[in-house]
Design a protein around this motif. Structure first.
Motif, PDB file in Angstrom:
ATOM      1  N   HIS A  44       0.999  -1.300  -0.250  1.00 48.66           N
ATOM      2  CA  HIS A  44       0.162  -0.415  -0.238  1.00 48.66           C
ATOM      3  C   HIS A  44       0.840   1.452   0.130  1.00 48.66           C
ATOM      4  O   HIS A  44       1.889   1.495   0.177  1.00 48.66           O
ATOM      5  N   VAL A  45       0.443   2.285  -0.240  1.00 44.88           N
ATOM      6  CA  VAL A  45       1.090   4.264  -0.163  1.00 44.88           C
ATOM      7  C   VAL A  45       0.606   4.311   0.398  1.00 44.88           C
ATOM      8  O   VAL A  45      -1.480   4.425   0.520  1.00 44.88           O
ATOM      9  N   PHE A  46       1.095   5.178   1.672  1.00 47.47           N
ATOM     10  CA  PHE A  46       0.327   6.154   2.524  1.00 47.47           C
ATOM     11  C   PHE A  46       1.128   7.729   1.847  1.00 47.47           C
ATOM     12  O   PHE A  46       1.791   7.565   1.561  1.00 47.47           O
ATOM     13  N   ILE A  47       0.109   8.482   1.766  1.00 43.05           N
ATOM     14  CA  ILE A  47       0.218   9.752   1.312  1.00 43.05           C
ATOM     15  C   ILE A  47      -0.256  10.536   2.811  1.00 43.05           C
ATOM     16  O   ILE A  47      -1.007  11.084   3.122  1.00 43.05           O
ATOM     17  N   ALA A  48       0.702  11.639   3.058  1.00 43.27           N
ATOM     18  CA  ALA A  48       0.569  12.603   3.757  1.00 43.27           C
ATOM     19  C   ALA A  48       0.194  14.086   3.632  1.00 43.27           C
ATOM     20  O   ALA A  48       0.687  14.448   3.022  1.00 43.27           O
ATOM     21  N   LEU A  49      -0.954  14.633   3.665  1.00 39.33           N
ATOM     22  CA  LEU A  49      -1.281  15.696   3.136  1.00 39.33           C
ATOM     23  C   LEU A  49      -1.425  16.320   4.306  1.00 39.33           C
ATOM     24  O   LEU A  49      -2.246  16.716   5.133  1.00 39.33           O
ATOM     25  N   THR A  50      -0.442  17.530   4.495  1.00 36.93           N
ATOM     26  CA  THR A  50      -0.011  17.792   5.696  1.00 36.93           C
ATOM     27  C   THR A  50      -1.455  18.895   5.812  1.00 36.93           C
ATOM     28  O   THR A  50      -1.394  19.313   7.052  1.00 36.93           O
ATOM     29  N   GLY A  51      -2.157  19.734   4.951  1.00 34.12           N
ATOM     30  CA  GLY A  51      -3.188  20.461   5.548  1.00 34.12           C
ATOM     31  C   GLY A  51      -3.570  21.601   4.179  1.00 34.12           C
ATOM     32  O   GLY A  51      -2.647  21.840   3.841  1.00 34.12           O
ATOM     33  N   MET A  85      -3.780   4.095  -0.589  1.00 31.75           N
ATOM     34  CA  MET A  85      -3.863   3.783  -1.768  1.00 31.75           C
ATOM     35  C   MET A  85      -3.077   2.469  -1.824  1.00 31.75           C
ATOM     36  O   MET A  85      -2.225   2.156  -1.232  1.00 31.75           O
ATOM     37  N   ILE A  86      -4.552   1.463  -2.206  1.00 31.61           N
ATOM     38  CA  ILE A  86      -4.020   0.158  -2.436  1.00 31.61           C
ATOM     39  C   ILE A  86      -3.811  -0.049  -3.889  1.00 31.61           C
ATOM     40  O   ILE A  86      -4.743  -0.310  -4.864  1.00 31.61           O
ATOM     41  N   PRO A  87      -2.894  -0.518  -4.263  1.00 33.91           N
ATOM     42  CA  PRO A  87      -2.695  -0.807  -5.947  1.00 33.91           C
ATOM     43  C   PRO A  87      -2.966  -2.491  -6.097  1.00 33.91           C
ATOM     44  O   PRO A  87      -3.039  -2.807  -5.536  1.00 33.91           O
ATOM     45  N   PRO A  88      -4.552  -2.320  -7.539  1.00 31.05           N
ATOM     46  CA  PRO A  88      -4.038  -3.331  -8.057  1.00 31.05           C
ATOM     47  C   PRO A  88      -3.203  -4.663  -7.888  1.00 31.05           C
ATOM     48  O   PRO A  88      -2.219  -4.117  -8.368  1.00 31.05           O
ATOM     49  N   ALA A  89      -3.325  -5.535  -7.664  1.00 28.41           N
ATOM     50  CA  ALA A  89      -1.968  -6.865  -7.296  1.00 28.41           C
ATOM     51  C   ALA A  89      -0.794  -6.152  -6.911  1.00 28.41           C
ATOM     52  O   ALA A  89      -0.099  -6.586  -7.955  1.00 28.41           O
ATOM     53  N   SER A  90      -0.985  -4.885  -6.142  1.00 33.74           N
ATOM     54  CA  SER A  90       0.783  -4.447  -5.943  1.00 33.74           C
ATOM     55  C   SER A  90       1.250  -4.247  -7.166  1.00 33.74           C
ATOM     56  O   SER A  90       2.240  -3.704  -7.078  1.00 33.74           O
ATOM     57  N   ASP A  91       0.037  -3.786  -8.022  1.00 34.13           N
ATOM     58  CA  ASP A  91       1.201  -3.015  -9.393  1.00 34.13           C
ATOM     59  C   ASP A  91       1.165  -1.448  -8.923  1.00 34.13           C
ATOM     60  O   ASP A  91      -0.039  -0.556  -9.442  1.00 34.13           O
ATOM     61  N   HIS A  92       2.428  -1.345  -8.494  1.00 31.72           N
ATOM     62  CA  HIS A  92       2.375   0.796  -8.404  1.00 31.72           C
ATOM     63  C   HIS A  92       2.227   1.476  -9.550  1.00 31.72           C
ATOM     64  O   HIS A  92       2.174   2.545  -9.765  1.00 31.72           O
ATOM     65  N   GLY A  93       1.935   0.931 -10.859  1.00 34.00           N
ATOM     66  CA  GLY A  93       2.350   1.194 -12.517  1.00 34.00           C
ATOM     67  C   GLY A  93       1.044   1.736 -12.466  1.00 34.00           C
ATOM     68  O   GLY A  93       0.337   1.816 -14.037  1.00 34.00           O
ATOM     69  N   ALA A  94      -0.169   0.690 -12.286  1.00 38.10           N
ATOM     70  CA  ALA A  94      -1.730   0.739 -12.567  1.00 38.10           C
ATOM     71  C   ALA A  94      -1.885   2.626 -12.987  1.00 38.10           C
ATOM     72  O   ALA A  94      -1.654   3.412 -11.658  1.00 38.10           O
ATOM     73  N   ASP A  95      -3.073   2.381 -13.534  1.00 35.00           N
ATOM     74  CA  ASP A  95      -3.604   3.562 -14.042  1.00 35.00           C
ATOM     75  C   ASP A  95      -4.830   3.633 -12.651  1.00 35.00           C
ATOM     76  O   ASP A  95      -5.403   5.033 -12.226  1.00 35.00           O
ATOM     77  N   VAL A  96      -5.210   3.038 -12.026  1.00 33.56           N
ATOM     78  CA  VAL A  96      -6.292   2.552 -10.842  1.00 33.56           C
ATOM     79  C   VAL A  96      -5.910   2.423  -9.840  1.00 33.56           C
ATOM     80  O   VAL A  96      -5.659   1.133  -9.387  1.00 33.56           O
TER      81      VAL A  96
END
Length: 187
Positions: free
Chosen positions: A4-11, A37-48
Protein backbone atom coordinates in the motif's frame (compact mmCIF):
# COMPACT_ATOMS: atom_id res chain seq x y z
CA UNK A 1 5.13 -5.06 3.42
CA UNK A 2 1.52 -4.53 2.31
CA UNK A 3 2.24 -2.89 -1.04
CA UNK A 4 0.00 0.00 0.00
CA UNK A 5 1.02 3.62 -0.55
CA UNK A 6 0.52 6.22 2.18
CA UNK A 7 0.35 9.93 1.43
CA UNK A 8 0.70 12.64 4.08
CA UNK A 9 -1.41 15.70 3.30
CA UNK A 10 -0.20 18.32 5.75
CA UNK A 11 -3.24 20.56 5.34
CA UNK A 12 -4.90 23.17 3.20
CA UNK A 13 -6.74 25.81 5.18
CA UNK A 14 -7.57 27.64 1.93
CA UNK A 15 -9.71 24.76 0.60
CA UNK A 16 -13.23 25.95 -0.05
CA UNK A 17 -16.44 23.97 0.38
CA UNK A 18 -16.93 23.76 -3.40
CA UNK A 19 -13.58 21.94 -3.80
CA UNK A 20 -14.23 19.24 -1.19
CA UNK A 21 -14.08 15.71 -2.60
CA UNK A 22 -13.78 12.21 -1.10
CA UNK A 23 -9.97 12.39 -0.97
CA UNK A 24 -10.11 15.90 0.54
CA UNK A 25 -13.22 15.69 2.70
CA UNK A 26 -12.94 18.89 4.74
CA UNK A 27 -13.01 22.53 3.68
CA UNK A 28 -10.39 24.71 5.37
CA UNK A 29 -8.47 21.55 6.30
CA UNK A 30 -5.92 23.12 8.65
CA UNK A 31 -5.15 19.80 10.38
CA UNK A 32 -4.36 17.55 7.39
CA UNK A 33 -4.88 13.85 6.84
CA UNK A 34 -3.27 10.65 5.56
CA UNK A 35 -4.54 8.68 2.56
CA UNK A 36 -3.95 4.98 2.02
CA UNK A 37 -3.80 3.89 -1.63
CA UNK A 38 -4.12 0.23 -2.54
CA UNK A 39 -2.81 -0.81 -5.95
CA UNK A 40 -4.45 -3.71 -7.79
CA UNK A 41 -2.32 -6.84 -7.40
CA UNK A 42 0.47 -4.66 -5.93
CA UNK A 43 0.95 -3.02 -9.35
CA UNK A 44 2.26 0.44 -8.45
CA UNK A 45 2.24 1.36 -12.14
CA UNK A 46 -1.52 0.85 -12.41
CA UNK A 47 -3.77 3.66 -13.61
CA UNK A 48 -6.42 3.05 -10.94
CA UNK A 49 -6.01 2.42 -7.21
CA UNK A 50 -8.58 1.89 -4.51
CA UNK A 51 -8.03 4.10 -1.53
CA UNK A 52 -9.40 5.33 1.77
CA UNK A 53 -8.72 8.05 4.28
CA UNK A 54 -6.47 6.44 6.88
CA UNK A 55 -6.57 9.30 9.41
CA UNK A 56 -8.26 12.72 9.53
CA UNK A 57 -6.12 14.77 11.90
CA UNK A 58 -7.28 17.19 14.56
CA UNK A 59 -8.68 17.04 18.06
CA UNK A 60 -11.08 14.08 18.34
CA UNK A 61 -12.80 15.83 21.28
CA UNK A 62 -13.67 18.84 19.10
CA UNK A 63 -16.55 17.96 16.73
CA UNK A 64 -15.69 20.95 14.52
CA UNK A 65 -12.34 19.32 13.65
CA UNK A 66 -14.01 16.21 12.20
CA UNK A 67 -10.98 14.16 13.26
CA UNK A 68 -10.97 10.41 12.70
CA UNK A 69 -8.43 8.30 14.57
CA UNK A 70 -8.48 4.78 15.95
CA UNK A 71 -11.19 4.61 18.65
CA UNK A 72 -8.58 3.89 21.36
CA UNK A 73 -6.60 7.07 20.64
CA UNK A 74 -5.84 8.76 23.95
CA UNK A 75 -6.37 12.42 24.76
CA UNK A 76 -2.62 12.86 24.23
CA UNK A 77 -2.39 10.46 21.29
CA UNK A 78 -3.70 12.58 18.43
CA UNK A 79 -1.76 14.98 16.22
CA UNK A 80 -2.14 17.55 13.46
CA UNK A 81 -0.40 18.29 10.14
CA UNK A 82 1.22 14.98 9.11
CA UNK A 83 4.31 16.12 7.26
CA UNK A 84 6.97 13.40 6.83
CA UNK A 85 6.40 9.67 6.92
CA UNK A 86 8.55 6.55 6.88
CA UNK A 87 8.26 2.84 7.53
CA UNK A 88 10.52 0.83 9.79
CA UNK A 89 11.65 -2.69 8.78
CA UNK A 90 8.68 -4.16 10.72
CA UNK A 91 6.20 -2.19 8.61
CA UNK A 92 5.10 0.35 11.24
CA UNK A 93 4.26 3.84 9.98
CA UNK A 94 6.19 6.75 11.51
CA UNK A 95 4.72 10.24 11.12
CA UNK A 96 6.39 13.57 11.84
CA UNK A 97 3.81 16.25 12.53
CA UNK A 98 4.30 19.72 11.10
CA UNK A 99 2.14 21.62 13.56
CA UNK A 100 2.39 22.00 17.30
CA UNK A 101 -1.15 20.94 18.05
CA UNK A 102 -2.12 20.78 21.72
CA UNK A 103 1.34 20.49 23.23
CA UNK A 104 3.18 23.47 21.67
CA UNK A 105 5.61 21.07 19.99
CA UNK A 106 5.60 18.83 16.98
CA UNK A 107 6.17 15.14 17.37
CA UNK A 108 7.10 11.79 15.94
CA UNK A 109 4.24 9.30 16.07
CA UNK A 110 4.27 5.56 15.40
CA UNK A 111 1.37 3.31 14.46
CA UNK A 112 0.54 -0.02 12.90
CA UNK A 113 -1.04 -0.01 9.45
CA UNK A 114 -2.89 -3.31 9.72
CA UNK A 115 -4.49 -5.36 12.45
CA UNK A 116 -6.59 -4.30 15.41
CA UNK A 117 -4.29 -1.37 16.25
CA UNK A 118 -4.08 0.03 12.70
CA UNK A 119 -4.15 3.81 12.86
CA UNK A 120 -3.65 4.00 16.64
CA UNK A 121 -1.00 6.74 17.02
CA UNK A 122 1.47 6.73 19.88
CA UNK A 123 3.79 9.65 20.58
CA UNK A 124 7.34 8.31 20.35
CA UNK A 125 9.44 11.48 20.44
CA UNK A 126 8.83 15.17 21.08
CA UNK A 127 11.46 17.48 19.60
CA UNK A 128 12.56 20.61 21.43
CA UNK A 129 9.85 23.22 21.83
CA UNK A 130 9.53 25.62 18.87
CA UNK A 131 11.12 23.08 16.51
CA UNK A 132 10.00 20.36 14.12
CA UNK A 133 11.31 16.84 13.59
CA UNK A 134 11.47 15.47 10.08
CA UNK A 135 12.86 12.83 7.75
CA UNK A 136 12.86 9.69 9.90
CA UNK A 137 15.13 7.03 8.42
CA UNK A 138 16.09 3.60 9.75
CA UNK A 139 19.11 1.37 9.59
CA UNK A 140 18.29 -1.92 7.80
CA UNK A 141 18.12 -3.81 11.11
CA UNK A 142 15.71 -1.23 12.56
CA UNK A 143 17.90 -0.71 15.63
CA UNK A 144 18.68 2.96 14.92
CA UNK A 145 16.56 5.79 13.60
CA UNK A 146 17.95 9.06 12.28
CA UNK A 147 15.80 12.14 12.73
CA UNK A 148 16.37 15.75 11.71
CA UNK A 149 15.50 18.56 14.12
CA UNK A 150 14.79 21.60 12.01
CA UNK A 151 14.34 25.32 12.67
CA UNK A 152 14.47 25.30 16.48
CA UNK A 153 13.02 28.54 17.88
CA UNK A 154 11.75 29.55 14.41
CA UNK A 155 8.45 30.54 16.00
CA UNK A 156 10.27 32.83 18.44
CA UNK A 157 10.42 36.59 17.87
CA UNK A 158 14.15 36.60 18.53
CA UNK A 159 16.87 35.08 20.68
CA UNK A 160 15.36 36.60 23.82
CA UNK A 161 12.05 34.76 23.26
CA UNK A 162 13.52 31.45 22.14
CA UNK A 163 12.30 28.71 24.46
CA UNK A 164 15.14 26.36 23.57
CA UNK A 165 18.91 26.55 23.15
CA UNK A 166 18.97 23.26 21.21
CA UNK A 167 21.36 21.47 20.81
CA UNK A 168 24.13 23.22 22.78
CA UNK A 169 22.12 24.96 25.53
CA UNK A 170 24.94 27.48 26.06
CA UNK A 171 24.32 31.15 26.78
CA UNK A 172 24.87 33.26 23.68
CA UNK A 173 24.76 30.22 21.38
CA UNK A 174 21.69 30.38 19.12
CA UNK A 175 19.49 27.34 18.56
CA UNK A 176 20.40 25.41 15.43
CA UNK A 177 19.16 22.43 13.43
CA UNK A 178 20.74 19.05 13.91
CA UNK A 179 20.53 15.36 13.15
CA UNK A 180 19.99 12.90 15.99
CA UNK A 181 20.21 9.14 16.20
CA UNK A 182 17.87 7.17 18.44
CA UNK A 183 19.07 3.62 19.08
CA UNK A 184 17.38 0.63 20.63
CA UNK A 185 19.43 -1.03 23.33
CA UNK A 186 19.23 -4.73 24.05
CA UNK A 187 16.80 -5.54 26.83
Amino acid sequence: MTGHVFIALTGNDARTADTVNPANPRPANAHGHILRMIPPASDHGADVFTWRVFILCGDPANPADGAQFHPDTSAEGWFVEPDNIAFDPSGRLWVCSGGPGPRNHDGLWVMDVHGLRAGLPRLFYAPPIQSECCSPAFTPDGQTMFLAIQHPAERADGASTALTGWPDFKPGQPPRPSLIAISRTAS
